[in-house]
Design a protein around this motif. Structure first.
Motif, PDB file in Angstrom:
ATOM      1  N   SER A  98      56.973 -50.913   8.518  1.00 11.79           N
ATOM      2  CA  SER A  98      55.986 -49.879   8.215  1.00 11.79           C
ATOM      3  C   SER A  98      56.311 -49.244   6.866  1.00 11.79           C
ATOM      4  O   SER A  98      57.444 -48.799   6.636  1.00 11.79           O
ATOM      5  CB  SER A  98      55.999 -48.801   9.297  1.00 11.79           C
ATOM      6  OG  SER A  98      55.309 -47.642   8.874  1.00 11.79           O
ATOM      7  N   GLN A  99      55.328 -49.189   5.974  1.00 13.52           N
ATOM      8  CA  GLN A  99      55.566 -48.551   4.678  1.00 13.52           C
ATOM      9  C   GLN A  99      55.824 -47.059   4.838  1.00 13.52           C
ATOM     10  O   GLN A  99      56.604 -46.468   4.084  1.00 13.52           O
ATOM     11  CB  GLN A  99      54.363 -48.778   3.759  1.00 13.52           C
ATOM     12  CG  GLN A  99      54.237 -50.203   3.245  1.00 13.52           C
ATOM     13  CD  GLN A  99      53.204 -50.313   2.127  1.00 13.52           C
ATOM     14  OE1 GLN A  99      52.987 -49.355   1.371  1.00 13.52           O
ATOM     15  NE2 GLN A  99      52.566 -51.478   2.011  1.00 13.52           N
ATOM     16  N   GLU A 100      55.191 -46.455   5.822  1.00 18.48           N
ATOM     17  CA  GLU A 100      55.311 -45.002   5.974  1.00 18.48           C
ATOM     18  C   GLU A 100      56.582 -44.599   6.708  1.00 18.48           C
ATOM     19  O   GLU A 100      57.388 -43.829   6.191  1.00 18.48           O
ATOM     20  CB  GLU A 100      54.092 -44.461   6.721  1.00 18.48           C
ATOM     21  CG  GLU A 100      54.122 -42.943   6.893  1.00 18.48           C
ATOM     22  CD  GLU A 100      52.900 -42.415   7.640  1.00 18.48           C
ATOM     23  OE1 GLU A 100      52.891 -41.208   7.955  1.00 18.48           O
ATOM     24  OE2 GLU A 100      51.988 -43.198   7.914  1.00 18.48           O
ATOM     25  N   SER A 101      56.797 -45.123   7.915  1.00 16.18           N
ATOM     26  CA  SER A 101      57.948 -44.694   8.716  1.00 16.18           C
ATOM     27  C   SER A 101      59.212 -45.489   8.420  1.00 16.18           C
ATOM     28  O   SER A 101      60.302 -45.072   8.788  1.00 16.18           O
ATOM     29  CB  SER A 101      57.625 -44.824  10.208  1.00 16.18           C
ATOM     30  OG  SER A 101      57.549 -46.194  10.586  1.00 16.18           O
ATOM     31  N   PRO A 109      49.675 -49.830   6.647  1.00 20.56           N
ATOM     32  CA  PRO A 109      50.295 -50.502   5.502  1.00 20.56           C
ATOM     33  C   PRO A 109      51.713 -50.974   5.839  1.00 20.56           C
ATOM     34  O   PRO A 109      52.505 -50.217   6.400  1.00 20.56           O
ATOM     35  CB  PRO A 109      50.319 -49.415   4.426  1.00 20.56           C
ATOM     36  CG  PRO A 109      49.216 -48.478   4.798  1.00 20.56           C
ATOM     37  CD  PRO A 109      49.207 -48.467   6.304  1.00 20.56           C
ATOM     38  N   ILE A 110      52.003 -52.226   5.513  1.00 19.04           N
ATOM     39  CA  ILE A 110      53.308 -52.798   5.859  1.00 19.04           C
ATOM     40  C   ILE A 110      53.942 -53.484   4.653  1.00 19.04           C
ATOM     41  O   ILE A 110      53.274 -53.809   3.670  1.00 19.04           O
ATOM     42  CB  ILE A 110      53.197 -53.840   6.994  1.00 19.04           C
ATOM     43  CG1 ILE A 110      52.223 -54.961   6.603  1.00 19.04           C
ATOM     44  CG2 ILE A 110      52.815 -53.182   8.308  1.00 19.04           C
ATOM     45  CD1 ILE A 110      52.250 -56.170   7.511  1.00 19.04           C
ATOM     46  N   ARG A 167      55.761 -59.385   0.180  1.00 17.62           N
ATOM     47  CA  ARG A 167      54.394 -58.879  -0.033  1.00 17.62           C
ATOM     48  C   ARG A 167      54.219 -57.555   0.697  1.00 17.62           C
ATOM     49  O   ARG A 167      54.939 -57.224   1.627  1.00 17.62           O
ATOM     50  CB  ARG A 167      53.346 -59.887   0.449  1.00 17.62           C
ATOM     51  CG  ARG A 167      53.491 -60.355   1.860  1.00 17.62           C
ATOM     52  CD  ARG A 167      52.527 -61.501   2.181  1.00 17.62           C
ATOM     53  NE  ARG A 167      52.886 -62.147   3.436  1.00 17.62           N
ATOM     54  CZ  ARG A 167      53.754 -63.151   3.531  1.00 17.62           C
ATOM     55  NH1 ARG A 167      54.353 -63.612   2.440  1.00 17.62           N
ATOM     56  NH2 ARG A 167      54.040 -63.686   4.702  1.00 17.62           N
ATOM     57  N   ARG A 168      53.225 -56.812   0.206  1.00 17.41           N
ATOM     58  CA  ARG A 168      52.823 -55.562   0.855  1.00 17.41           C
ATOM     59  C   ARG A 168      51.341 -55.666   1.184  1.00 17.41           C
ATOM     60  O   ARG A 168      50.555 -56.170   0.388  1.00 17.41           O
ATOM     61  CB  ARG A 168      53.074 -54.361  -0.069  1.00 17.41           C
ATOM     62  CG  ARG A 168      54.531 -54.067  -0.347  1.00 17.41           C
ATOM     63  CD  ARG A 168      54.678 -52.837  -1.242  1.00 17.41           C
ATOM     64  NE  ARG A 168      56.071 -52.408  -1.380  1.00 17.41           N
ATOM     65  CZ  ARG A 168      56.887 -52.856  -2.324  1.00 17.41           C
ATOM     66  NH1 ARG A 168      56.432 -53.742  -3.224  1.00 17.41           N
ATOM     67  NH2 ARG A 168      58.136 -52.438  -2.378  1.00 17.41           N
ATOM     68  N   THR A 169      50.986 -55.183   2.371  1.00 14.89           N
ATOM     69  CA  THR A 169      49.570 -55.228   2.743  1.00 14.89           C
ATOM     70  C   THR A 169      49.151 -53.887   3.329  1.00 14.89           C
ATOM     71  O   THR A 169      49.975 -53.106   3.776  1.00 14.89           O
ATOM     72  CB  THR A 169      49.290 -56.333   3.760  1.00 14.89           C
ATOM     73  OG1 THR A 169      50.043 -56.080   4.961  1.00 14.89           O
ATOM     74  CG2 THR A 169      49.682 -57.698   3.217  1.00 14.89           C
TER      75      THR A 169
END
Length: 451
Positions: A391-394, A362-363, A449-451
């Motif tokens: 990166s959405q997570e890191s 997820p980005i 945007r987020r994907t």
């Protein structure tokens, strides 16, 4: 006393081979020789990056003259003198080749200005028939452009031929959609040549960020390049006044020159590698492990001849890693991760890391496109683009893509931060340098945007 004539024999006098030879001799006190059949400096210095970039500079001055008038300068029209530029370019390439030769000689490396091939795991044969033995052989012979398998393809030229053209053509057709094709489309267009480009794919610059390459394609067309994607050449033949070309889009035209920029292959043909049992790949590339070692323990290969990452600075890094591994007792793998690179199209592109389409997690995408201050004041319509893949997570910045004047200079510096693992918040904490284009890299607050 060594059983060999040399500790290291390098075949290929390009940037990677020369660096490896110099460092092995100068820092590891090895006895080294190097052979080059053409000109020292290799593709990059003699018929690639350096002359190409000088042509890019030359092709930009027409636009600069128009911009100068917009900024209040009283500047008259001028014509580009190909012969004058060509003479100056030749002098500069001679100078650079001399620099490379002196660097080799001053390092204590024996230099052979002739072709060399591999006879066996420890023997090299020179063009004059003499043989030299070496404990280690390093192959750094690079690659060369190829023409497609097409009748009369010999009527066209390849990138190696450009710098020796007796005169600039009035019209040129460029076949291909990679960075070499697109760079030279911008160059010829900027020098006043009526430039047409055919590419069989759906969009130029395959493998790069889709949004970035889309903008480059639009700007190339706006600047005057007659770009046709989804189009290939069917046949070509000699015609009065040039070369007649039939294309899949139904057109039939005559061009002064046709440039094939449809690929390159490694320089391994006739090198004796098969006889020495060195494993080659489908394209003729030398297959190596993570330490640039072939299946024959004494033979190594670096640079474009291995078809890994075909960039000059990468070949140099691979050469340095080879010396660390073999001569300094410090096993070192060349780092092929997160390599910043520039494409000298017009507009220029700088890129590092993943394209948006290649994300496997997820980005968030931060992007902006705008008219730069300089262009807006000059009355031009061209736009620039800045894009970060996060990166959405890191929260690490996984990719950065810039389409703008001097994008290569910007991506070099942004690349340091991204290589170090910078997060989006690290970018946000950095104070903007105003007024610049690059400040947008640290002022984009909300993702598009987020994907």
């Amino acid at each position: 006393m060594s059983d060999f004539d040399y500790d290291l024999f390098v075949i290929g006098g390009g940037s990677g081979g020369v660096r490896a030879a110099r460092v092995a001799a100068g820092e590891a006190d090895a006895k080294v020789a190097i052979a080059e059949e053409s000109r020292f400096g290799g593709t990059c210095v003699i018929r690639g990056c350096v002359p190409k970039k000088l042509m890019v500079f030359a092709s930009g001055y027409g636009e600069m003259i128009a911009d100068a008038r917009a900024f209040g300068w009283d500047v008259g029209e001028g014509d580009f003198d190909w012969k004058s530029f060509q003479s100056k370019l030749s002098d500069e390439l001679d100078r650079l080749e001399g620099v490379y030769q002196r660097l080799i000689d001053n390092s204590g490396v024996d230099r052979f200005d002739q072709r060399a091939i591999v006879k066996d795991a420890h023997t090299v044969e020179l063009a004059d028939g003499t043989t030299k033995s070496a404990k280690h052989i390093l192959i750094a012979t690079g690659g060369h452009p190829v023409r497609p398998d097409l009748e009369n393809a010999n009527l066209g030229i390849v990138s190696d031929d450009i710098f020796d053209l007796p005169k600039l053509p009035k019209t040129i057709l460029i076949i291909g959609g990679g960075y070499i094709a697109c760079e030279f489309a911008g160059v010829f267009n900027g020098l006043g040549v009526e430039t047409t480009q055919y590419y069989r794919g759906a969009q130029i610059l395959r493998g790069f960020d889709e949004e970035a390459r889309g903008l480059i394609a639009e700007e190339m067309k706006t600047n005057g390049v007659d770009l046709h994607c989804g189009t290939d050449i069917i046949e070509m033949s000699e015609a009065e006044g040039g070369i007649r070309v039939k294309a899949t889009n139904g057109t039939e035209r005559v061009f002064d020159k046709v440039l094939f920029a449809t690929g390159r292959v490694p320089n391994t043909k006739g090198m004796g590698l098969e006889d020495a049992d060195v494993n080659l790949g489908r394209k003729g590339e030398i297959q190596v492990d993570e330490y640039s070692q072939t299946n024959v323990p004494s033979i190594y290969a670096i640079g474009d001849v291995t078809d890994r990452v075909n960039l000059t600075p990468v070949a140099i890094r691979e050469g340095m890693a080879f010396v660390e591994t073999v001569f300094k007792g410090n096993p070192t793998k060349p780092d092929h991760d997160l390599i910043p690179t520039a494409i000298f199209t017009q507009p220029e592109m700088g890129t590092i890391g993943i394209a948006e389409e290649d994300a496997e997690e997820p980005i968030e995408v931060y992007a902006t496109s705008f008219k730069a201050m300089h262009s807006a004041f000059a009355g031009r319509t061209d736009r620039v683009m800045m894009k970060l893949i996060v990166s959405q997570e890191s929260r690490k910045v996984l990719g950065c893509h810039i389409v703008a004047p001097n994008a290569g200079e910007m991506i070099q510096l942004a690349g340091i931060a991204i290589k170090m693992g910078a997060t989006k918040e690290d970018f946000d904490r950095t104070v903007a340098v105003h007024p610049t284009m690059a400040e947008e890299l640290v002022t984009m607050r909300e993702p598009v945007r987020r994907t």
